[in-house]
Design an enzyme around this catalytic site. Structure first.
Site, mmCIF file in Angstrom:
data_model
loop_
_atom_site.group_PDB
_atom_site.id
_atom_site.type_symbol
_atom_site.label_atom_id
_atom_site.label_comp_id
_atom_site.label_asym_id
_atom_site.label_seq_id
_atom_site.Cartn_x
_atom_site.Cartn_y
_atom_site.Cartn_z
ATOM 1 N N ALA A 241 0.816 -1.135 0.034
ATOM 2 C CA ALA A 241 0.003 -0.090 -0.043
ATOM 3 C C ALA A 241 0.869 1.333 -0.054
ATOM 4 C CB ALA A 241 -0.735 -0.092 1.198
ATOM 5 N N HIS A 242 0.218 2.492 -0.118
ATOM 6 C CA HIS A 242 0.841 3.648 -0.161
ATOM 7 C C HIS A 242 1.870 4.007 0.884
ATOM 8 C CE1 HIS A 242 -2.670 6.139 1.506
ATOM 9 N NE2 HIS A 242 -2.633 5.138 2.212
ATOM 10 N N ASN A 243 2.993 4.578 0.647
ATOM 11 C CA ASN A 243 3.776 5.188 1.763
ATOM 12 C C ASN A 243 4.691 4.129 2.405
ATOM 13 O OD1 ASN A 243 2.633 7.681 1.196
ATOM 14 N ND2 ASN A 243 0.885 7.170 2.541
#
Length: 352
Positions: A241-243
């Protein structure tokens, strides 16, 4: 496609000690029992000695202690498995795409093309993209604006490298993988009126020698990049997922999900179907058994597990019922301890 050589030539390429007939030609790699007189196989441990003794292979890669168990020619090496990988690469070289741009590809006029680049049919490469020397864009793949595919890298059929995402050198992204889709970010509107999408303006930064499996997904960061460090290997259907940041040389097996803003350390081994929650840190050198659920940070290296092993369905049903009764049992034990002036673990409720 296969390539042929004599066993003696193969031994020289591998740096192996030859014990037996070196003149036999070999053209393929095979299992111990599936090998014929034109094949090379390998034996890594005493567990496989029965198969080794029955093998019809032209030559078998073995350690020195197993040389006497080989019925035919032995190639004695320190690590038979690593040597066998080299055998496969020598006898079954991967076909390379011819350099050039297929007439059916759509390539923006300002794309920077390194020497020897190959772009397949129906691939789409948008403005500002840089393709490193010797890189390959397979048929149907898509590269978004301003992205970079590093030197010697390969973007598989129907895979996506979205705008602003970058790979290092010798990266392999298999069919259907999506690098740089929007991260899952939404803010609740007042009074429960729904959700407002949070723009995802970061990218994905992939290091050298990374391999990403078929249909895997790595989301772009919200503000800064999602980072996959050098040497990471992601299996099919892995989701990052993001980050997130995945540390160098970490290996993640199929179906594992890593929620947003989590950092995974270097040299971790993560099994299949693992679920890792968001905003946590996992230390370097952690091993997670398949189907483990990680709900908090792991600060020390080592092996961790939480899956429920399969059991007969009748036993599982009984245990499930008993699990729902734990709260009542806890209260009864607590009451007994209190009534007898006892202090024990049952008298304390703990969240950890």
């Amino acid at each position: 496609m296969t390539s042929a050589m004599t066993v003696q030539e193969l031994a020289a390429r591998l740096g192996a000690r030859l014990a037996g007939d070196g003149e036999r030609p070999v053209c393929r790699a095979a299992t111990l029992l599936g090998a014929g007189g034109d094949a090379v196989s390998f034996c890594t441990s005493k567990r496989h000695l029965p198969e080794l003794r029955r093998s019809g292979a032209a030559a078998v890669l073995v350690r020195a202690e197993h040389e006497g168990d080989c019925p035919g020619t032995a190639l004695v090496v320190e690590d038979p498995y690593l040597a066998f990988i080299e055998v496969v690469e020598l006898l079954h070289p991967e076909p390379s795409a011819p350099p050039g741009i297929h007439p059916g590809a759509v390539v923006a006029s300002d794309v920077v093309l390194g020497d020897g680049v190959s772009v397949g049919a129906n691939a789409v490469i948008e403005a500002g993209v840089e393709l490193g020397a010797g890189s390959t864009v397979a048929p149907g793949a898509f590269i978004g604006p301003g992205a970079r595919l590093g030197t010697g890298s390969w973007l598989g059929p129907n895979a996506v490298l979205a705008g602003g995402c970058r790979t290092g050198e010798r990266v392999r992204i298999h069919a259907g993988a999506v690098i740089g889709a929007d991260g899952f970010g939404y803010a609740p509107l007042p009074d429960g009126q729904g959700w407002r999408k949070v723009p995802q303006i970061g990218g994905v930064d992939i290091g050298d020698d990374v391999e990403i499996g078929a249909n895997a997904t790595v989301d772009r960061g919200a503000l800064e990049d999602t980072v996959i460090e050098a040497g990471v290997k992601l299996d099919d259907h892995v989701h990052i997922a993001h980050n997130c940041r995945v540390g160098a040389r970490t290996v993640i097996a199929g179906g594992t999900l890593v929620a947003g803003s989590t950092t995974i350390g270097r040299d971790c081994l993560i099994g299949g179907l693992v679920a890792i929650t968001d905003h946590i840190r996992i230390a370097d050198g952690v091993s997670l058994m398949g189907m483990t659920g990680v709900t908090g940070s792991i600060r020390e290296s080592g092996a961790y597990a939480s899956p429920l092993p399969a059991q007969p369905v009748r036993q599982w049903r009984r245990n499930t019922v008993r699990f729902t009764q734990l709260e009542g049992l806890f209260r009864r034990v607590q009451a007994l301890e209190t009534g007898h002036g006892m202090v024990g673990d049952a008298g304390e409720e703990r969240d950890d």
